[in-house]
Design an enzyme around this catalytic site. Sequence first.
Site, PDB file in Angstrom:
ATOM      1  N   GLU A 238      11.593  10.285  25.663  1.00 59.05           N
ATOM      2  CA  GLU A 238      12.258  10.240  26.970  1.00 59.05           C
ATOM      3  C   GLU A 238      13.681   9.720  26.855  1.00 59.05           C
ATOM      4  O   GLU A 238      13.922   8.523  26.921  1.00 59.05           O
ATOM      5  CB  GLU A 238      11.471   9.331  27.930  1.00 59.05           C
ATOM      6  CG  GLU A 238      10.091   9.822  28.249  1.00 59.05           C
ATOM      7  CD  GLU A 238       9.444   8.989  29.349  1.00 59.05           C
ATOM      8  OE1 GLU A 238      10.082   8.804  30.412  1.00 59.05           O
ATOM      9  OE2 GLU A 238       8.336   8.502  29.121  1.00 59.05           O
TER      10      GLU A 238
ATOM     11  N   ARG B 267      14.276  -1.616  19.203  1.00 61.82           N
ATOM     12  CA  ARG B 267      13.102  -2.510  19.279  1.00 61.82           C
ATOM     13  C   ARG B 267      11.820  -1.678  19.357  1.00 61.82           C
ATOM     14  O   ARG B 267      11.874  -0.486  19.678  1.00 61.82           O
ATOM     15  CB  ARG B 267      13.194  -3.407  20.518  1.00 61.82           C
ATOM     16  CG  ARG B 267      13.178  -2.616  21.828  1.00 61.82           C
ATOM     17  CD  ARG B 267      13.113  -3.513  23.061  1.00 61.82           C
ATOM     18  NE  ARG B 267      13.199  -2.703  24.294  1.00 61.82           N
ATOM     19  CZ  ARG B 267      12.159  -2.229  24.940  1.00 61.82           C
ATOM     20  NH1 ARG B 267      10.935  -2.455  24.491  1.00 61.82           N
ATOM     21  NH2 ARG B 267      12.306  -1.494  26.039  1.00 61.82           N
TER      22      ARG B 267
ATOM     23  N   LEU C 193      20.239   9.740  29.490  1.00 64.31           N
ATOM     24  CA  LEU C 193      21.651  10.007  29.233  1.00 64.31           C
ATOM     25  C   LEU C 193      22.472   9.050  30.087  1.00 64.31           C
ATOM     26  O   LEU C 193      22.278   9.003  31.312  1.00 64.31           O
ATOM     27  CB  LEU C 193      21.991  11.477  29.548  1.00 64.31           C
ATOM     28  CG  LEU C 193      21.623  12.512  28.463  1.00 64.31           C
ATOM     29  CD1 LEU C 193      20.191  12.400  28.001  1.00 64.31           C
ATOM     30  CD2 LEU C 193      21.909  13.931  28.958  1.00 64.31           C
TER      31      LEU C 193
ATOM     32  N   ASP D 227       0.867  -1.167   0.000  1.00 64.56           N
ATOM     33  CA  ASP D 227       0.000   0.000   0.000  1.00 64.56           C
ATOM     34  C   ASP D 227       0.911   1.226   0.000  1.00 64.56           C
ATOM     35  O   ASP D 227       2.080   1.135   0.390  1.00 64.56           O
ATOM     36  CB  ASP D 227      -0.875  -0.050   1.252  1.00 64.56           C
ATOM     37  CG  ASP D 227      -1.647   1.217   1.467  1.00 64.56           C
ATOM     38  OD1 ASP D 227      -2.393   1.616   0.566  1.00 64.56           O
ATOM     39  OD2 ASP D 227      -1.503   1.823   2.545  1.00 64.56           O
TER      40      ASP D 227
ATOM     41  N   ASP E 164      -0.170   5.113   0.709  1.00 68.83           N
ATOM     42  CA  ASP E 164      -0.429   6.131   1.738  1.00 68.83           C
ATOM     43  C   ASP E 164      -0.505   5.511   3.123  1.00 68.83           C
ATOM     44  O   ASP E 164      -1.273   4.581   3.349  1.00 68.83           O
ATOM     45  CB  ASP E 164      -1.746   6.853   1.431  1.00 68.83           C
ATOM     46  CG  ASP E 164      -1.661   7.611   0.115  1.00 68.83           C
ATOM     47  OD1 ASP E 164      -0.788   8.467  -0.003  1.00 68.83           O
ATOM     48  OD2 ASP E 164      -2.469   7.314  -0.789  1.00 68.83           O
TER      49      ASP E 164
HETATM   50  N1  RBF Z   1       7.867   1.948  28.597  1.00 71.89           N
HETATM   51  C1  RBF Z   1       7.049   0.952  28.203  1.00 71.89           C
HETATM   52  O1  RBF Z   1       5.890   0.917  28.607  1.00 71.89           O
HETATM   53  N2  RBF Z   1       7.490  -0.004  27.318  1.00 71.89           N
HETATM   54  C2  RBF Z   1       8.750  -0.025  26.838  1.00 71.89           C
HETATM   55  O2  RBF Z   1       9.074  -0.912  26.036  1.00 71.89           O
HETATM   56  C3  RBF Z   1       9.643   0.995  27.253  1.00 71.89           C
HETATM   57  N3  RBF Z   1      10.921   1.019  26.825  1.00 71.89           N
HETATM   58  C4  RBF Z   1      11.772   1.995  27.276  1.00 71.89           C
HETATM   59  C5  RBF Z   1      13.106   2.003  26.851  1.00 71.89           C
HETATM   60  C6  RBF Z   1      13.996   2.968  27.300  1.00 71.89           C
HETATM   61  C7  RBF Z   1      15.407   2.933  26.832  1.00 71.89           C
HETATM   62  C8  RBF Z   1      13.554   3.973  28.184  1.00 71.89           C
HETATM   63  C9  RBF Z   1      14.488   5.031  28.681  1.00 71.89           C
HETATM   64  C10 RBF Z   1      12.225   3.991  28.605  1.00 71.89           C
HETATM   65  C11 RBF Z   1      11.329   2.991  28.167  1.00 71.89           C
HETATM   66  N4  RBF Z   1       9.998   2.964  28.588  1.00 71.89           N
HETATM   67  C12 RBF Z   1       9.153   1.982  28.164  1.00 71.89           C
HETATM   68  C13 RBF Z   1       9.458   4.111  29.313  1.00 71.89           C
HETATM   69  C14 RBF Z   1       9.541   4.026  30.796  1.00 71.89           C
HETATM   70  O3  RBF Z   1       8.387   3.366  31.170  1.00 71.89           O
HETATM   71  C15 RBF Z   1       9.548   5.474  31.216  1.00 71.89           C
HETATM   72  O4  RBF Z   1      10.821   5.964  31.209  1.00 71.89           O
HETATM   73  C16 RBF Z   1       8.797   5.610  32.484  1.00 71.89           C
HETATM   74  O5  RBF Z   1       7.632   6.252  32.102  1.00 71.89           O
HETATM   75  C17 RBF Z   1       9.460   6.396  33.520  1.00 71.89           C
HETATM   76  O6  RBF Z   1       9.052   7.747  33.434  1.00 71.89           O
HETATM   77  P1  ADP Z   2      10.568  13.607  36.017  1.00 75.20           P
HETATM   78  O1  ADP Z   2      10.960  13.540  34.583  1.00 75.20           O
HETATM   79  O2  ADP Z   2       9.152  13.272  36.240  1.00 75.20           O
HETATM   80  O3  ADP Z   2      11.000  14.836  36.706  1.00 75.20           O
HETATM   81  P2  ADP Z   2      12.587  11.651  36.606  1.00 75.20           P
HETATM   82  O4  ADP Z   2      12.720  10.924  37.866  1.00 75.20           O
HETATM   83  O5  ADP Z   2      12.525  10.859  35.336  1.00 75.20           O
HETATM   84  O6  ADP Z   2      11.265  12.413  36.771  1.00 75.20           O
HETATM   85  O7  ADP Z   2      13.726  12.726  36.487  1.00 75.20           O
HETATM   86  C1  ADP Z   2      14.154  13.165  35.274  1.00 75.20           C
HETATM   87  C2  ADP Z   2      15.142  14.299  35.412  1.00 75.20           C
HETATM   88  O8  ADP Z   2      16.346  13.846  36.010  1.00 75.20           O
HETATM   89  C3  ADP Z   2      15.568  14.872  34.088  1.00 75.20           C
HETATM   90  O9  ADP Z   2      14.670  15.842  33.586  1.00 75.20           O
HETATM   91  C4  ADP Z   2      16.944  15.446  34.383  1.00 75.20           C
HETATM   92  O10 ADP Z   2      16.846  16.784  34.839  1.00 75.20           O
HETATM   93  C5  ADP Z   2      17.450  14.589  35.522  1.00 75.20           C
HETATM   94  N1  ADP Z   2      18.446  13.606  35.170  1.00 75.20           N
HETATM   95  C6  ADP Z   2      19.440  13.214  35.990  1.00 75.20           C
HETATM   96  N2  ADP Z   2      20.210  12.287  35.424  1.00 75.20           N
HETATM   97  C7  ADP Z   2      19.703  12.065  34.189  1.00 75.20           C
HETATM   98  C8  ADP Z   2      20.100  11.208  33.124  1.00 75.20           C
HETATM   99  N3  ADP Z   2      21.160  10.402  33.229  1.00 75.20           N
HETATM  100  N4  ADP Z   2      19.358  11.222  31.980  1.00 75.20           N
HETATM  101  C9  ADP Z   2      18.293  12.017  31.893  1.00 75.20           C
HETATM  102  N5  ADP Z   2      17.857  12.826  32.860  1.00 75.20           N
HETATM  103  C10 ADP Z   2      18.575  12.880  34.009  1.00 75.20           C
HETATM  104 MG    MG Z   3      -2.790   3.101   3.582  1.00 77.83          MG
END
Ligand code: RBF
Ligand code: ADP
Ligand code: MG
Length: 388
Positions: free
Chosen positions: A312, A337, A315, A17, A19
């Site tokens: 999200e 993935r 780092l 397909d 679109d």
């Molecule tokens: N959330 C999911 O529900 N399914 C996933 O497969 C999933 N994979 C993730 C992979 C990575 C590398 C990261 C950083 C996050 C992933 N998350 C996933 C999101 C995770 O649930 C999220 O960071 C939480 O919401 C914490 O705020």
């Molecule tokens: P929220 O995003 O709800 O504030 P988190 O617990 O996910 O809650 O905190 C994320 C925050 O943490 C980021 O916005 C950033 O300021 C800080 N932070 C500290 N270390 C890291 C890292 N290694 N990667 C990304 N964010 C980081």
């Molecule tokens: Mg289509």
Amino acid sequence: MHMANSLKKLVSCIILDLDGTLLNTDGIVSEILRAYLVKYEKQWDARTAHRIVGKTPLEAAAAVVEDYGLPLSIDEFISEINPMFSNQWCNIKALPGANRLINHLRGHNVQMALASNSPRENIETKISYHPGWKESFSVIVGGDEVTAGKPSPEIFLEAAKRLNSDPSKCLVIEDSIPGVMAGKAARMEVIAVPSLPKQSHLYTSADEVVNSLLDLRPEKWGLPAFEDWIEGTLPLEPWYIGGPVVKGFGRGSKVLGIPTANLSTEGYSTDLLEYPSGVYFGWAGLSTRGLYKMVMSIGWNPYFNNAEKTIEPWLLHDFDEDFYGEELRLVIVGYIRPEANFPSLEGLIEKIHEDRRITEKALDLPLYAKYREDPHLKASSHLDNSHL
Ligand code: RBF
Ligand code: ADP
Ligand code: MG
């Protein structure tokens, strides 16, 4: 090996397909309708997109006129909207994985057809902006070449006929429900690549549902496997995003040992919509601090069932403080993935740590490491890379 479980019926050609499957038409459709409806003081609601995806042009027009109560006939609507579409065809981007799929199949001499509800002439114009596409399809069938569009099987049956192939030897790749129905009615094998989020459960008649073209495994159907996966990663054309880090969901992922920065989706939301949900990796530049390896999720986090698509990035470095408001620049260089749901938080965390290990290793490969030097990462300040 688990091949026996996943091996599907063998096929010899592929019918695609256009679109929503190869082209990101949906983004353009939303933009055009948003602009158009303003004239009638109506507001485009993205939640009505499912009413037009996969429909014939006439059916889609009828749905919009009805849903928005427009004071004009379907024909009048079509003649007003058509020029707006024709102007935008040159701006429709290939979906991630589309060029890779086409080049792979052509390179292995797998016969390919294009089968779309759009008129033949429009199909040809749309693909003319994508080098190599026209030559790759030995057959093209448009909605104006048959008596009924999808969900009728006619378009696919006509494509099989022109391919000189038995329908049962054809594999259809489709994003829409009418398209999947058409493929099954033609007794073909069908892979669904849903273009609308959270709809996978509606595609039950498909033989397989994949998250994006990046997740296709042609060897399951007896076709040549992709050879570009390397150490659990799929190299992508680099993709650039940037913006201030905003406060996230306060779910305490830091407590879990997986702090993720939340990038504002405003301003580059079209990029976000273009990218399939999933786990990606690359390099991150943080304006006042430095350059870091980075793994991230894009999508709805099925475990938490987010309402909005989010980016999200994690780092891969131990920071001793938060950095909200700071400019974060990303170069995404590969895919790992699709997003998945997990029965337990432990399962999710374990998987995310595996993503991190894959990322740390992959980014040392020259293929990915070279992007550390990318000017995009350094645009707003001098970066100190000494910690790497
Ligand atoms: N959330 C999911 O529900 N399914 C996933 O497969 C999933 N994979 C993730 C992979 C990575 C590398 C990261 C950083 C996050 C992933 N998350 C996933 C999101 C995770 O649930 C999220 O960071 C939480 O919401 C914490 O705020
Ligand atoms: P929220 O995003 O709800 O504030 P988190 O617990 O996910 O809650 O905190 C994320 C925050 O943490 C980021 O916005 C950033 O300021 C800080 N932070 C500290 N270390 C890291 C890292 N290694 N990667 C990304 N964010 C980081
Ligand atoms: Mg289509």
